[in-house]
Design a protein around this motif. Structure first.
Motif, PDB file in Angstrom:
ATOM      1  N   GLY A 243       2.507   9.899  -0.806  1.00  0.00           N
ATOM      2  CA  GLY A 243       3.603   9.460   0.034  1.00  0.00           C
ATOM      3  C   GLY A 243       4.195   8.141  -0.413  1.00  0.00           C
ATOM      4  N   PRO A 244       5.035   7.559   0.421  1.00  0.00           N
ATOM      5  CA  PRO A 244       5.792   6.369   0.025  1.00  0.00           C
ATOM      6  C   PRO A 244       5.034   5.064   0.203  1.00  0.00           C
ATOM      7  N   THR A 245       3.848   5.087   0.843  1.00  0.00           N
ATOM      8  CA  THR A 245       3.138   3.846   1.126  1.00  0.00           C
ATOM      9  C   THR A 245       1.790   3.813   0.416  1.00  0.00           C
ATOM     10  N   LEU A 246       1.220   2.599   0.313  1.00  0.00           N
ATOM     11  CA  LEU A 246      -0.072   2.392  -0.325  1.00  0.00           C
ATOM     12  C   LEU A 246      -1.131   2.087   0.724  1.00  0.00           C
ATOM     13  N   SER A 247      -2.378   2.354   0.374  1.00  0.00           N
ATOM     14  CA  SER A 247      -3.485   2.010   1.252  1.00  0.00           C
ATOM     15  C   SER A 247      -3.739   0.511   1.196  1.00  0.00           C
ATOM     16  N   THR A 248      -4.663   0.027   2.003  1.00  0.00           N
ATOM     17  CA  THR A 248      -4.952  -1.400   2.042  1.00  0.00           C
ATOM     18  C   THR A 248      -5.498  -1.923   0.718  1.00  0.00           C
ATOM     19  N   ASN A 249      -6.084  -1.043  -0.105  1.00  0.00           N
ATOM     20  CA  ASN A 249      -6.561  -1.476  -1.422  1.00  0.00           C
ATOM     21  C   ASN A 249      -5.545  -1.204  -2.529  1.00  0.00           C
ATOM     22  N   GLY A 250      -4.296  -0.912  -2.128  1.00  0.00           N
ATOM     23  CA  GLY A 250      -3.218  -0.797  -3.094  1.00  0.00           C
ATOM     24  C   GLY A 250      -3.114   0.528  -3.809  1.00  0.00           C
ATOM     25  N   LEU A 251      -3.784   1.566  -3.331  1.00  0.00           N
ATOM     26  CA  LEU A 251      -3.747   2.882  -3.972  1.00  0.00           C
ATOM     27  C   LEU A 251      -2.835   3.822  -3.195  1.00  0.00           C
ATOM     28  N   PRO A 252      -2.260   4.823  -3.879  1.00  0.00           N
ATOM     29  CA  PRO A 252      -1.375   5.771  -3.180  1.00  0.00           C
ATOM     30  C   PRO A 252      -2.138   6.581  -2.149  1.00  0.00           C
ATOM     31  N   MET A 253      -1.453   6.922  -1.077  1.00  0.00           N
ATOM     32  CA  MET A 253      -2.058   7.738  -0.022  1.00  0.00           C
ATOM     33  C   MET A 253      -1.511   9.158  -0.095  1.00  0.00           C
ATOM     34  N   MET A 254      -2.383  10.128   0.192  1.00  0.00           N
ATOM     35  CA  MET A 254      -2.049  11.542   0.102  1.00  0.00           C
ATOM     36  C   MET A 254      -1.450  12.048   1.404  1.00  0.00           C
ATOM     37  N   VAL A 255      -0.589  13.081   1.276  1.00  0.00           N
ATOM     38  CA  VAL A 255      -0.086  13.754   2.471  1.00  0.00           C
ATOM     39  C   VAL A 255      -1.161  14.717   2.966  1.00  0.00           C
ATOM     40  N   ASN A 256      -1.336  14.775   4.270  1.00  0.00           N
ATOM     41  CA  ASN A 256      -2.369  15.635   4.836  1.00  0.00           C
ATOM     42  C   ASN A 256      -1.976  17.101   4.707  1.00  0.00           C
TER      43      ASN A 256
END
Length: 371
Positions: A243-256
């Motif tokens: 998706g368009p945002t990163l996790s708190t550790n700066g990695l891409p987040m997956m769509v569920n």
């Protein structure tokens, strides 16, 4: 209350504005690629042992509650096909066990089982609608030799209206989570159609509309030729899965997605088309699976040889599992995931070698591709 599914199909069970003939191509057809709209007829409960004449030319049958199904074609009655279904569905909802069975050329069909529910589907003969996007390399940050051939949702003809409620709102708005695990599936049909693209459109219709999940459940799909297909819609950019945002550790987040019942958030699902209880997967599909897993692991900094203490951020459900797992591993790790033989004995037996090959490939990827 009128359901989303009934509105999509129309009062007679046939898909809305979807006559049984192909619409004449307009002027745009010469310059714009088109794809047929999927047609369907919801038959409801079908009695066991009775030959049923389909309401429309078939490419697939979507079946719930059956032990086995057989079709009659111009060549006569075909063998009974056992129905193997998987426990899957969105987090927080009841698992739905509905199997999609290829049935091209069926003049009639029969079922075995009690209270069997059938929806007839045709993904090739509906009126044409415009689509877009050519086949291209998988659009991840890595050299071309690491990226299999790829078809986006537009390229394989996903009808994005299936993700919408009648009022135009999203049935299942995309939700994004940090990646914890990668799960390998097979699609499980005994006789896969020769053209995977109409079949993928059938899987999409079955999961998004008939099951009412709001989208296809797998984030990625791989065919026997090694081509990779975008599954669950993430966002408008060209990169699948993320998706368009990163996790708190700066990695891409997956769509569920909706590929392991109760254990989806943080878990990327990759489906290899075919039934690997019956035989081994193709070399091309395994090469692409290895490359896809390596790109995903590198991007999200997962250890391909590791074990993960998975915790679902939606429900709190947990499991200790191989970071690269087969679907059946989830039931072993937590029986709430439901029992399944997916991804089939032949593919499951290859997973230790696949993990090792993925680990070796990650080490070969340029640092820029490793997240």
């Amino acid at each position: 209350m009128v359901s989303r599914r009934s509105l999509l199909r129309g009062a007679t069970g046939l898909a809305v504005t979807t006559p049984l003939v192909v619409a004449a191509a307009g002027p745009a057809a010469a310059t714009s690629p088109t794809v047929p709209r999927t047609m369907s007829a919801a038959r409801g409960t079908v009695p066991a042992g009775v030959a049923v004449s389909p309401m429309l030319p078939l490419t697939h049958l979507s079946v719930a509650g059956a032990e086995s199904v057989r079709i009659r074609t111009a060549d006569g009655l075909q063998p009974w096909q056992p129905v193997t279904d998987c426990p899957c569905g969105p987090d927080g909802t009841a698992v739905r066990r509905r199997t999609l069975i290829p049935a091209s050329g069926a003049l009639s069909y029969e079922v075995r089982g009690n209270a069997v529910r059938v929806t007839e589907v045709n993904t090739v003969d509906g009126p044409a609608r415009a689509t877009a996007a050519p086949e291209a390399p998988l659009p991840f940050t890595a050299p071309a030799q690491f990226r299999p051939r790829y078809l986006s949702r537009a390229a394989w003809g996903a009808d994005e209206s299936y993700r919408l409620n009648p009022d135009g709102t999203l049935d299942t708005p995309p939700a994004f989570y940090p990646v914890q695990t990668l799960t390998v599936h097979h699609s499980g049909e005994a006789n896969p159609p020769p053209d995977p693209i109409p079949h993928i459109r059938g899987i999409y219709y079955n999961q998004a509309v008939v099951n009412d999940w709001g989208d296809i459940g797998y984030q990625l799909i791989i065919d026997e030729h090694g081509r990779v297909y975008e599954g669950t819609y993430s966002d408008p950019d060209s990169i699948p899965v993320f998706g368009p945002t990163l996790s708190t550790n700066g990695l891409p987040m997956m769509v569920n997605g909706s590929h392991v019942g109760g254990f989806n958030a943080g878990n990327i699902g990759i489906c290899v088309l075919g039934n690997y209880m019956l035989g081994p997967p193709s070399a091309a599909s395994m090469r692409s699976l290895t490359h896809v897993l390596a790109l995903l692991a590198a991007t999200t900094r997962l250890n391909p040889l590791g074990t993960t203490r998975y915790v679902n951020p939606v429900s709190g459900a947990s499991a200790t599992i191989a970071t690269i797992a087969g679907h059946q591993d989830w039931h072993t790790a937590n029986p709430a995931a439901g029992a399944t033989l997916c991804p089939g004995d032949h593919l499951y037996a290859l997973l230790p070698r696949i993990r090792a090959d993925v680990d070796a490939l990650v080490r070969r990827l340029p640092v820029s591709a490793r997240g």
